[in-house]
Motif scaffolding. Structure first.
Motif, mmCIF file in Angstrom:
data_model
loop_
_atom_site.group_PDB
_atom_site.id
_atom_site.type_symbol
_atom_site.label_atom_id
_atom_site.label_comp_id
_atom_site.label_asym_id
_atom_site.label_seq_id
_atom_site.Cartn_x
_atom_site.Cartn_y
_atom_site.Cartn_z
ATOM 1 N N VAL A 112 0.848 -1.182 0.000
ATOM 2 C CA VAL A 112 0.000 0.000 0.000
ATOM 3 C C VAL A 112 0.889 1.239 0.000
ATOM 4 O O VAL A 112 1.094 1.882 1.024
ATOM 5 C CB VAL A 112 -0.937 0.006 1.230
ATOM 6 C CG1 VAL A 112 -1.916 1.161 1.152
ATOM 7 C CG2 VAL A 112 -1.689 -1.303 1.333
ATOM 8 N N GLU A 143 -11.311 -1.587 4.863
ATOM 9 C CA GLU A 143 -12.567 -2.151 4.348
ATOM 10 C C GLU A 143 -12.280 -3.327 3.418
ATOM 11 O O GLU A 143 -12.972 -4.347 3.476
ATOM 12 C CB GLU A 143 -13.379 -1.078 3.641
ATOM 13 C CG GLU A 143 -14.008 -0.084 4.601
ATOM 14 C CD GLU A 143 -14.757 1.041 3.899
ATOM 15 O OE1 GLU A 143 -15.042 0.925 2.682
ATOM 16 O OE2 GLU A 143 -15.066 2.033 4.576
ATOM 17 N N HIS A 144 -11.246 -3.177 2.561
ATOM 18 C CA HIS A 144 -10.867 -4.289 1.679
ATOM 19 C C HIS A 144 -10.472 -5.517 2.506
ATOM 20 O O HIS A 144 -10.833 -6.646 2.165
ATOM 21 C CB HIS A 144 -9.706 -3.907 0.759
ATOM 22 C CG HIS A 144 -10.066 -3.022 -0.379
ATOM 23 N ND1 HIS A 144 -11.037 -3.336 -1.291
ATOM 24 C CD2 HIS A 144 -9.584 -1.810 -0.760
ATOM 25 C CE1 HIS A 144 -11.144 -2.375 -2.186
ATOM 26 N NE2 HIS A 144 -10.270 -1.426 -1.884
ATOM 27 N N ASP A 170 -2.879 -1.995 -3.165
ATOM 28 C CA ASP A 170 -4.088 -1.853 -2.359
ATOM 29 C C ASP A 170 -5.340 -1.892 -3.225
ATOM 30 O O ASP A 170 -5.551 -1.029 -4.056
ATOM 31 C CB ASP A 170 -4.024 -0.525 -1.595
ATOM 32 C CG ASP A 170 -5.275 -0.286 -0.767
ATOM 33 O OD1 ASP A 170 -5.866 -1.271 -0.300
ATOM 34 O OD2 ASP A 170 -5.642 0.880 -0.590
ATOM 35 N N GLY A 171 -6.159 -2.894 -3.031
ATOM 36 C CA GLY A 171 -7.446 -2.976 -3.720
ATOM 37 C C GLY A 171 -7.382 -3.417 -5.157
ATOM 38 O O GLY A 171 -8.360 -3.917 -5.689
ATOM 39 N N GLU A 172 -6.239 -3.216 -5.823
ATOM 40 C CA GLU A 172 -6.133 -3.563 -7.241
ATOM 41 C C GLU A 172 -5.999 -5.070 -7.409
ATOM 42 O O GLU A 172 -4.931 -5.630 -7.273
ATOM 43 C CB GLU A 172 -4.918 -2.879 -7.874
ATOM 44 C CG GLU A 172 -5.050 -1.392 -7.997
ATOM 45 C CD GLU A 172 -3.813 -0.787 -8.636
ATOM 46 O OE1 GLU A 172 -3.093 -1.499 -9.357
ATOM 47 O OE2 GLU A 172 -3.566 0.401 -8.392
ATOM 48 N N ALA A 215 -11.051 -5.033 11.391
ATOM 49 C CA ALA A 215 -11.076 -5.566 10.030
ATOM 50 C C ALA A 215 -10.650 -7.032 9.973
ATOM 51 O O ALA A 215 -10.708 -7.658 8.920
ATOM 52 C CB ALA A 215 -10.175 -4.731 9.123
ATOM 53 N N SER A 221 -5.244 3.220 4.548
ATOM 54 C CA SER A 221 -6.447 4.051 4.486
ATOM 55 C C SER A 221 -7.656 3.272 4.996
ATOM 56 O O SER A 221 -7.596 2.059 5.205
ATOM 57 C CB SER A 221 -6.692 4.486 3.045
ATOM 58 O OG SER A 221 -7.035 3.359 2.261
ATOM 59 N N ARG A 222 -8.743 3.994 5.142
ATOM 60 C CA ARG A 222 -9.997 3.344 5.528
ATOM 61 C C ARG A 222 -10.413 2.334 4.463
ATOM 62 O O ARG A 222 -10.928 1.262 4.769
ATOM 63 C CB ARG A 222 -11.074 4.410 5.720
ATOM 64 C CG ARG A 222 -12.223 3.925 6.539
ATOM 65 C CD ARG A 222 -13.185 5.024 6.810
ATOM 66 N NE ARG A 222 -14.412 4.630 6.141
ATOM 67 C CZ ARG A 222 -15.417 5.396 5.900
ATOM 68 N NH1 ARG A 222 -15.381 6.646 6.231
ATOM 69 N NH2 ARG A 222 -16.487 4.951 5.311
ATOM 70 N N ASP A 223 -10.151 2.673 3.194
ATOM 71 C CA ASP A 223 -10.454 1.744 2.103
ATOM 72 C C ASP A 223 -9.664 0.455 2.247
ATOM 73 O O ASP A 223 -10.183 -0.633 2.013
ATOM 74 C CB ASP A 223 -10.144 2.376 0.737
ATOM 75 C CG ASP A 223 -11.158 3.432 0.339
ATOM 76 O OD1 ASP A 223 -12.238 3.491 0.966
ATOM 77 O OD2 ASP A 223 -10.874 4.185 -0.605
ATOM 78 N N THR A 224 -8.394 0.585 2.642
ATOM 79 C CA THR A 224 -7.568 -0.606 2.836
ATOM 80 C C THR A 224 -8.183 -1.502 3.897
ATOM 81 O O THR A 224 -8.310 -2.717 3.711
ATOM 82 C CB THR A 224 -6.136 -0.211 3.267
ATOM 83 O OG1 THR A 224 -5.559 0.607 2.265
ATOM 84 C CG2 THR A 224 -5.281 -1.441 3.498
#
Length: 190
Positions: free
Chosen positions: A10, A64-65, A35-37, A95, A59-62
Motif C-alpha cells: 500500500v 474495508e478491503h 491496495d485494492g487492485e 477488520a 487508508s480506511r479503504d484498505t
C-alpha cells in the motif's frame, strides 16, 4: 510445507525488502498486489496461506478491503506499518487483522509473526466450526424435542414412545431424524 504469503503493498517503498525477508525466512511469496487492485482476484487465484499488508499509512479503504477479504476468503491477515497509531490498530483489529506489526522486517521476526498468525487463525477457524456444529446440533435437538412433545400431546404417548415413533418413521422413509421432526411439526402428525 512452505507457507505461501501474498504481499499487499500500500504505497510503501519496503515491498522488495519485505519480500526478501519473507523468502529468507522460508516463506513463499506468491505475489505482490497494490491496495485494492485485484486483491480479491489474487487471493482467489493464488490461494495464499496468509496475507501480509505493508502500509505506510493504511487508508480506511484498505481496512474495508481487508474486512471484506476476511469474510470472502478467510485467512490470516497481518499488517506491517511504521507508525504506532492506536486508531489504526483498532481499525485493523476490527477488520480482522491478526497481527499489527511496527517497523522491523528481520527474517526471524517475520517467520515467527506469520507462523503464529497462521496457527492462531487455524485455531480460531476450528473453534468457529465447532461452535457452528454445536449450534446446529442444538437447533436439531430443539426441533426433535418439539416434535416429540407434539406427538406426546396428540397421541398420549410417553416421551420414549414418541421418540421411538419419530425414529421409526425416519428410518422407514430413509430420512434424517431432524427432517422427520420438521415434517411432523409442519403437518402436525406422522
Amino acid at each position: 510445507m512452505t507457507i505461501e504469503v501474498l504481499l499487499v503493498d500500500v504505497g510503501s517503498s519496503r515491498a522488495a525488502t519485505l519480500r526478501a525477508a519473507l523468502e529468507e525466512a522460508g516463506f513463499g511469496v506468491v505475489g505482490v498486489v497494490a491496495d485494492g487492485e485485484g486483491l480479491y482476484e489474487a487471493v482467489e487465484r493464488l490461494a495464499p496461506d496468509a496475507v501480509l499488508v505493508d502500509a505506510d499509512s493504511p487508508s480506511r479503504d484498505t481496512l474495508e478491503h481487508l474486512a471484506v477479504l476476511g469474510e470472502r476468503y478467510p485467512r490470516p491477515l497481518l499488517m506491517l506499518s511504521p507508525r504506532d497509531d492506536r486508531r489504526m490498530l483498532a481499525g485493523a483489529a476490527d477488520a480482522g487483522v491478526s497481527a499489527y506489526v511496527l517497523e522491523g522486517v528481520s527474517p526471524p521476526l517475520v517467520r515467527s509473526l506469520v507462523e503464529v498468525a497462521v496457527r492462531q487463525f487455524e485455531s480460531v477457524q476450528t473453534l468457529r466450526r465447532e461452535l457452528d456444529e454445536a449450534r446446529e446440533t442444538l437447533a436439531s435437538r430443539k426441533v426433535i424435542d418439539r416434535a416429540k412433545t407434539l406427538l406426546m400431546e396428540r397421541h398420549g404417548l410417553s416421551e420414549r414412545d414418541a421418540y421411538g415413533r419419530l425414529r421409526k418413521a425416519a428410518m422407514d422413509r430413509g430420512r434424517p431424524l431432524v427432517e422427520m421432526a420438521r415434517a411432523v411439526l409442519e403437518r402436525g402428525a406422522l
